[in-house]
Design an enzyme around this catalytic site. Structure first.
Site, PDB file in Angstrom:
ATOM      1  CG  HIS A  58      26.123 -18.324  23.513  1.00  0.00           C
ATOM      2  ND1 HIS A  58      25.878 -19.167  22.452  1.00  0.00           N
ATOM      3  CD2 HIS A  58      25.904 -17.079  23.053  1.00  0.00           C
ATOM      4  CE1 HIS A  58      25.551 -18.447  21.385  1.00  0.00           C
ATOM      5  NE2 HIS A  58      25.561 -17.179  21.722  1.00  0.00           N
ATOM      6  CB  ILE A  64      23.327 -22.360  20.888  1.00  0.00           C
ATOM      7  CG1 ILE A  64      21.889 -22.859  20.978  1.00  0.00           C
ATOM      8  CG2 ILE A  64      23.762 -22.214  19.438  1.00  0.00           C
ATOM      9  CD1 ILE A  64      20.868 -21.878  20.426  1.00  0.00           C
ATOM     10  N   GLY A  67      28.522 -18.993  17.128  1.00  0.00           N
ATOM     11  CA  GLY A  67      28.971 -19.090  15.741  1.00  0.00           C
ATOM     12  C   GLY A  67      30.396 -18.621  15.543  1.00  0.00           C
ATOM     13  CB  VAL A  68      32.304 -15.719  16.869  1.00  0.00           C
ATOM     14  CG1 VAL A  68      32.244 -15.941  18.372  1.00  0.00           C
ATOM     15  CG2 VAL A  68      33.577 -15.004  16.466  1.00  0.00           C
ATOM     16  CD  GLU A  72      40.012 -18.788  16.661  1.00  0.00           C
ATOM     17  OE1 GLU A  72      41.169 -19.183  16.911  1.00  0.00           O
ATOM     18  OE2 GLU A  72      39.781 -17.743  16.017  1.00  0.00           O
TER      19      GLU A  72
END
Length: 147
Positions: A58, A64, A67-68, A72
């Site tokens: 990723h 990067i 976002g998840v 978290e």
């Protein structure tokens, strides 16, 4: 100050985090929790490095942080606040992530960044806590959510 004083701002190191929440590498996404106001707020710290396992996919050419995983990390910071507030009553309990609202991703997070994960309790009713979280890199807002 007493152990229950909410005005004392404290720091919890990695060993203390491991005592409070069950997450372990590679899912432990906070390195330290600072500025804890018991049962109210804190600032989690995540030092983002190229060695993170998610960067392999990723994205390999332009890494990067997903976002998840930022969300978290905010939730883990909030879990430390919740468990810390419970004190010895937290023994044997686990905090679960139940919902998320109003998520906004403002800027990408890349290797070399230090995430500051500021969480603030909005309310708690019994065992259910609601937090507002904002993640910053160099004082720039990168992510926000309510969970």
């Amino acid at each position: 100050m007493s152990d229950q004083d909410t005005t004392e701002l404290r720091t919890i190191d990695l060993a203390g985090i491991l005592e409070k929440i069950p997450h372990r590498y590679p899912m432990l996404l906070i390195d330290r929790v600072e500025e804890i106001e018991r049962g109210e707020s804190a600032c989690g710290i995540k030092n983002v490095t190229i060695n993170e396992p998610f960067f392999a996919g990723h994205f390999p050419q332009q890494p990067i942080m997903p976002g998840v995983l930022i969300i978290e990390a905010m939730a883990q910071t909030a879990a430390v606040v919740s468990m810390d507030a419970l004190g010895s009553d937290a023994n044997g309990k686990v905090v679960y992530f139940m919902s998320i609202d109003g998520v906004r991703f403002r800027k990408p997070v890349v290797p070399g960044d230090q995430l500051k994960l500021r969480v603030q309790k909005q309310r708690n009713r019994g065992a259910v806590w609601r937090f507002e979280g904002k993640a910053y890199v160099n004082e720039a807002l990168v992510t926000e959510a309510t969970f």
